[in-house]
Design a protein around this motif. Structure first.
Motif, PDB file in Angstrom:
ATOM      1  N   THR A   1      49.610 -11.805  47.203  1.00  0.00           N
ATOM      2  CA  THR A   1      48.856 -12.901  46.609  1.00  0.00           C
ATOM      3  C   THR A   1      48.644 -12.678  45.115  1.00  0.00           C
ATOM      4  N   HIS A   2      48.359 -13.768  44.412  1.00  0.00           N
ATOM      5  CA  HIS A   2      48.009 -13.746  42.987  1.00  0.00           C
ATOM      6  C   HIS A   2      49.098 -13.094  42.133  1.00  0.00           C
TER       7      HIS A   2
ATOM      8  N   THR B   1      52.020 -15.869  46.666  1.00  0.00           N
ATOM      9  CA  THR B   1      51.190 -16.917  46.075  1.00  0.00           C
ATOM     10  C   THR B   1      51.156 -16.681  44.572  1.00  0.00           C
TER      11      THR B   1
ATOM     12  N   ARG C   1      48.296 -20.451  44.359  1.00  0.00           N
ATOM     13  CA  ARG C   1      47.265 -19.445  44.598  1.00  0.00           C
ATOM     14  C   ARG C   1      46.145 -20.007  45.463  1.00  0.00           C
ATOM     15  N   GLN C   2      45.627 -21.167  45.082  1.00  0.00           N
ATOM     16  CA  GLN C   2      44.541 -21.761  45.847  1.00  0.00           C
ATOM     17  C   GLN C   2      44.473 -23.239  45.550  1.00  0.00           C
TER      18      GLN C   2
ATOM     19  N   ASP D   1      39.037 -24.485  47.170  1.00  0.00           N
ATOM     20  CA  ASP D   1      39.096 -23.193  46.488  1.00  0.00           C
ATOM     21  C   ASP D   1      39.205 -22.024  47.473  1.00  0.00           C
ATOM     22  N   GLY D   2      39.908 -22.252  48.580  1.00  0.00           N
ATOM     23  CA  GLY D   2      39.917 -21.253  49.634  1.00  0.00           C
ATOM     24  C   GLY D   2      40.935 -20.134  49.496  1.00  0.00           C
ATOM     25  N   ALA D   3      42.108 -20.403  48.926  1.00  0.00           N
ATOM     26  CA  ALA D   3      43.186 -19.417  48.810  1.00  0.00           C
ATOM     27  C   ALA D   3      43.557 -18.834  50.173  1.00  0.00           C
ATOM     28  N   GLN D   4      43.669 -19.697  51.181  1.00  0.00           N
ATOM     29  CA  GLN D   4      43.897 -19.236  52.546  1.00  0.00           C
ATOM     30  C   GLN D   4      45.269 -19.584  53.101  1.00  0.00           C
TER      31      GLN D   4
END
Length: 158
Positions: free
Chosen positions: A50-51, A84, A26-27, A32-35
């Motif tokens: 995502t998530h 993700t 996930r990130q 902590d960007g989750a990019q």
């Protein structure tokens, strides 16, 4: 590392594999960007969800769920796709001692990654300025008039 650099390196390594499913975390715990996952999907021209907290696969169609504020969102996506994973997606399997010992003997296929030029430069990191200590205005319902006065006159919020 720059998230775009990482996504480009992964896209270059994954493109020849023609994978139907690409899983990412996930990130990262560093920035902590989750990019990286969404950037990777964009570079590979694939859909991205995502998530993901629940995943089922039926043929070439994945049905995924993700937690959103106040509920769950269900998404159906055709493969190939990038996902993700959220923390609660699965229950990890723990290896047996025999499996751990066998894994130590397995060779790891390492491939060099070409990251290219960074698009991001961290100029500085600093702690936020110290905040002034709070104060207790009073207790109970009797403190409301004083609190309103302070919000109006000192804080200029009302």
């Amino acid at each position: 590392l720059d998230p775009l650099q990482v996504a480009r390196a992964l896209a270059a390594a994954l493109a020849p594999l023609n994978a139907d499913i690409v899983w990412c975390g996930r990130q990262a715990i560093d920035d902590d960007g989750a990019q990286v996952g969404p950037m990777l999907a964009e570079l590979m021209s694939l859909p991205c969800v995502t998530h993901v907290s629940s995943f089922t696969l039926e043929g070439r169609r994945a049905t995924v769920e993700r937690d959103i504020e106040g509920g769950r969102e269900v998404i159906v996506v055709e493969l190939p796709a990038v996902f993700t994973a959220d923390k609660g997606l699965n229950e990890p399997r723990y290896a047996s001692l025999k499996g751990i010992m066998a894994a130590k003997k397995k060779p790891i296929d390492e491939k060099p990654a070409s990251l290219g030029e960074a698009n991001l430069e961290v100029v500085s990191l600093a702690l936020p300025p110290a905040r002034a200590a709070g104060r207790v205005v009073g207790e109970g319902i009797g403190a409301i008039p004083e609190l309103v006065r302070l919000l109006r006159e000192e804080a200029k919020l009302l």
